[in-house]
Design a protein around this motif. Structure first.
Motif, PDB file in Angstrom:
ATOM      1  N   ASP A   1       0.926  -1.114   0.004  1.00  0.00           N
ATOM      2  CA  ASP A   1      -0.106   0.066  -0.060  1.00  0.00           C
ATOM      3  C   ASP A   1       0.732   1.271  -0.111  1.00  0.00           C
ATOM      4  O   ASP A   1       0.370   2.396  -0.268  1.00  0.00           O
ATOM      5  CB  ASP A   1      -1.038   0.067   1.085  1.00  0.00           C
ATOM      6  CG  ASP A   1      -2.010  -0.934   1.082  1.00  0.00           C
ATOM      7  OD1 ASP A   1      -2.287  -1.426   0.081  1.00  0.00           O
ATOM      8  OD2 ASP A   1      -2.314  -1.419   2.234  1.00  0.00           O
ATOM      9  N   ASP A   2       2.286   1.142   0.259  1.00  0.00           N
ATOM     10  CA  ASP A   2       2.999   2.408   0.338  1.00  0.00           C
ATOM     11  C   ASP A   2       3.672   2.624  -1.018  1.00  0.00           C
ATOM     12  O   ASP A   2       4.303   1.834  -1.421  1.00  0.00           O
ATOM     13  CB  ASP A   2       3.979   1.999   1.504  1.00  0.00           C
ATOM     14  CG  ASP A   2       4.958   3.356   1.757  1.00  0.00           C
ATOM     15  OD1 ASP A   2       5.556   3.714   0.898  1.00  0.00           O
ATOM     16  OD2 ASP A   2       4.643   4.008   2.973  1.00  0.00           O
ATOM     17  N   ALA A   3       3.480   3.765  -1.457  1.00  0.00           N
ATOM     18  CA  ALA A   3       3.999   3.945  -2.841  1.00  0.00           C
ATOM     19  C   ALA A   3       5.605   4.094  -2.861  1.00  0.00           C
ATOM     20  O   ALA A   3       6.292   3.481  -3.783  1.00  0.00           O
ATOM     21  CB  ALA A   3       3.309   5.264  -3.404  1.00  0.00           C
ATOM     22  N   PHE A   4       6.022   4.714  -1.631  1.00  0.00           N
ATOM     23  CA  PHE A   4       7.586   4.757  -1.643  1.00  0.00           C
ATOM     24  C   PHE A   4       8.146   3.467  -1.727  1.00  0.00           C
ATOM     25  O   PHE A   4       9.217   3.016  -2.155  1.00  0.00           O
ATOM     26  CB  PHE A   4       7.930   5.626  -0.654  1.00  0.00           C
ATOM     27  CG  PHE A   4       9.311   6.024  -0.544  1.00  0.00           C
ATOM     28  CD1 PHE A   4      10.096   6.852  -1.361  1.00  0.00           C
ATOM     29  CD2 PHE A   4      10.212   5.355   0.543  1.00  0.00           C
ATOM     30  CE1 PHE A   4      11.266   7.280  -1.213  1.00  0.00           C
ATOM     31  CE2 PHE A   4      11.583   5.905   0.779  1.00  0.00           C
ATOM     32  CZ  PHE A   4      12.140   6.514  -0.290  1.00  0.00           C
ATOM     33  N   LEU A   5       7.631   2.481  -0.668  1.00  0.00           N
ATOM     34  CA  LEU A   5       8.083   1.148  -0.653  1.00  0.00           C
ATOM     35  C   LEU A   5       7.825   0.392  -1.973  1.00  0.00           C
ATOM     36  O   LEU A   5       8.934  -0.417  -2.307  1.00  0.00           O
ATOM     37  CB  LEU A   5       7.299   0.473   0.427  1.00  0.00           C
ATOM     38  CG  LEU A   5       7.686  -1.154   0.812  1.00  0.00           C
ATOM     39  CD1 LEU A   5       9.026  -1.182   1.200  1.00  0.00           C
ATOM     40  CD2 LEU A   5       6.888  -1.811   1.915  1.00  0.00           C
ATOM     41  N   ALA A   6       7.047   0.652  -2.610  1.00  0.00           N
ATOM     42  CA  ALA A   6       6.680  -0.093  -3.996  1.00  0.00           C
ATOM     43  C   ALA A   6       7.747   0.295  -4.843  1.00  0.00           C
ATOM     44  O   ALA A   6       8.322  -0.508  -5.600  1.00  0.00           O
ATOM     45  CB  ALA A   6       5.166   0.143  -4.533  1.00  0.00           C
ATOM     46  N   LYS A   7       8.085   1.615  -5.081  1.00  0.00           N
ATOM     47  CA  LYS A   7       9.031   2.109  -5.790  1.00  0.00           C
ATOM     48  C   LYS A   7      10.464   1.312  -5.409  1.00  0.00           C
ATOM     49  O   LYS A   7      11.290   0.959  -6.524  1.00  0.00           O
ATOM     50  CB  LYS A   7       9.337   3.562  -5.661  1.00  0.00           C
ATOM     51  CG  LYS A   7      10.512   4.129  -6.719  1.00  0.00           C
ATOM     52  CD  LYS A   7      10.387   5.690  -6.294  1.00  0.00           C
ATOM     53  CE  LYS A   7      11.176   6.232  -7.182  1.00  0.00           C
ATOM     54  NZ  LYS A   7      11.307   7.692  -7.258  1.00  0.00           N
ATOM     55  N   GLY A   8      10.783   1.263  -4.211  1.00  0.00           N
ATOM     56  CA  GLY A   8      11.927   0.513  -3.768  1.00  0.00           C
ATOM     57  C   GLY A   8      11.804  -1.026  -4.268  1.00  0.00           C
ATOM     58  O   GLY A   8      12.911  -1.522  -4.679  1.00  0.00           O
ATOM     59  N   ILE A   9      10.990  -1.670  -4.332  1.00  0.00           N
ATOM     60  CA  ILE A   9      10.707  -2.917  -4.617  1.00  0.00           C
ATOM     61  C   ILE A   9      10.754  -3.090  -5.972  1.00  0.00           C
ATOM     62  O   ILE A   9      11.594  -4.067  -6.361  1.00  0.00           O
ATOM     63  CB  ILE A   9       9.610  -3.601  -4.079  1.00  0.00           C
ATOM     64  CG1 ILE A   9       9.250  -3.596  -2.757  1.00  0.00           C
ATOM     65  CG2 ILE A   9       9.186  -4.758  -4.568  1.00  0.00           C
ATOM     66  CD1 ILE A   9       7.807  -3.805  -1.946  1.00  0.00           C
ATOM     67  N   ARG A  10      10.419  -2.285  -6.748  1.00  0.00           N
ATOM     68  CA  ARG A  10      10.607  -2.094  -8.339  1.00  0.00           C
ATOM     69  C   ARG A  10      11.906  -2.101  -8.751  1.00  0.00           C
ATOM     70  O   ARG A  10      12.558  -2.819  -9.553  1.00  0.00           O
ATOM     71  CB  ARG A  10       9.636  -1.124  -8.809  1.00  0.00           C
ATOM     72  CG  ARG A  10       9.795  -1.371 -10.459  1.00  0.00           C
ATOM     73  CD  ARG A  10       8.822  -0.316 -10.979  1.00  0.00           C
ATOM     74  NE  ARG A  10       9.303   1.215 -10.841  1.00  0.00           N
ATOM     75  CZ  ARG A  10       8.796   1.975 -10.081  1.00  0.00           C
ATOM     76  NH1 ARG A  10       7.751   1.769  -9.175  1.00  0.00           N
ATOM     77  NH2 ARG A  10       9.176   3.272  -9.905  1.00  0.00           N
ATOM     78  N   PHE A  11      12.841  -1.190  -7.967  1.00  0.00           N
ATOM     79  CA  PHE A  11      14.038  -1.139  -8.240  1.00  0.00           C
ATOM     80  C   PHE A  11      14.921  -2.364  -7.996  1.00  0.00           C
ATOM     81  O   PHE A  11      15.880  -2.789  -8.909  1.00  0.00           O
ATOM     82  CB  PHE A  11      14.733   0.001  -7.366  1.00  0.00           C
ATOM     83  CG  PHE A  11      14.396   1.399  -7.992  1.00  0.00           C
ATOM     84  CD1 PHE A  11      14.049   1.583  -9.103  1.00  0.00           C
ATOM     85  CD2 PHE A  11      14.604   2.585  -6.855  1.00  0.00           C
ATOM     86  CE1 PHE A  11      13.701   2.776  -9.584  1.00  0.00           C
ATOM     87  CE2 PHE A  11      14.213   3.627  -7.460  1.00  0.00           C
ATOM     88  CZ  PHE A  11      13.723   3.980  -8.729  1.00  0.00           C
TER      89      PHE A  11
END
Length: 257
Positions: A102-112
């Motif tokens: 649910d956290d957009a910032f965490l999702a960005k890190g996971i994608r990286f």
């Protein structure tokens, strides 16, 4: 929704409305001249202090975050990052492509991590993202604080103008009442805008800045450890250091003395 902010505003409005209705009606507490001096003067002074782009961006951003909470608190983030570390350990970076959060910032890190970017790229990008976000949120806090400081001051200016107009027309008793109303209502409006709306929002945003800084720094450290293939137990143990001692254990676990 940050329920404390909403409850505070509603309670303040109820108190004011109750006092108004106990002594008359809402009509007697409205004056267009007082509205102009408070809102027009405060806006003008804020324009002098900040660029227009910062005001147009900071006011809505501040209002949004004053009334909302992060989807995941720091404790939830530790558990979430430990879970993601477990997935990465078992399935590799490719397994992270299906992870949802649910956290957009965490999702960005996971994608990286899933895309295989190196540690330095991930660190630089996430830290820049965090710092920019915190800068804008802090800017919103400063804007609300500036308005909160200006409003009571312009209330005093409105009072002085009303008093000057009143004393200049002492020969005409019919004008004394309206000028006195401008003087008193300007002070009232300034006090309400400053002490019920703007200064409380500024203080709440300051707290949110500190919370978001902790949460996003925690996410960055967790993502970097996952990228470095650290074990889930080590990820959890390292990230728990961000939490107060009493929050480092599940409710079912005994807290060490």
């Amino acid at each position: 929704m940050d329920i404390t902010t909403l409850v505070g505003f509603v309670a303040g409005i109820i108190v004011l409305c109750t006092l108004v209705l106990m002594g008359g009606s809402f009509g007697m507490f409205y004056d267009v001249h007082a509205v102009i001096i408070i809102f027009g003067g405060s806006f003008a002074a804020t324009l002098i202090r900040f660029p227009l782009s910062s005001i147009l961006h900071g006011i809505p951003l501040g209002a949004k975050f004053a009334f909302t909470l992060s989807r995941l608190n720091a404790r939830d983030l530790v558990d979430e990052l430990a879970r993601i570390a477990e997935i990465a350990r078992k399935q590799g970076p490719v397994g992270l492509e299906k992870v949802e959060t649910d956290d957009a910032f965490l999702a960005k890190g996971i994608r990286f991590v899933a895309d295989g970017y190196d540690l330095e790229f991930i660190r630089d990008n996430l830290e820049r993202d965090r710092d920019n976000f915190l800068m804008h949120l802090d800017e919103g806090s400063k804007i609300y604080r500036a308005i909160g400081d200006c409003a009571p001051a312009f209330g005093m200016i409105g009072t002085l103008l009303g008093m000057v107009q009143m004393f200049s027309n002492m020969s005409d008793p019919s004008k004394l009442g309206p000028f006195m109303a401008v003087a008193l209502l300007a002070t009232l409006y300034g006090a309400i805008v400053g002490n019920l709306i703007c200064l409380p929002i500024a203080d709440k945003l300051h707290v949110k800045v500190l919370d978001e800084e902790t949460n996003r720094t925690l996410i960055i450290d967790g993502i970097l450890m996952i990228r470095d293939s650290k074990s889930p137990a080590l990820v959890r143990e390292m990230l728990l250091a961000y939490l107060p001692e009493k929050h480092r254990h599940d409710e079912s676990e005994p807290v060490p003395a």
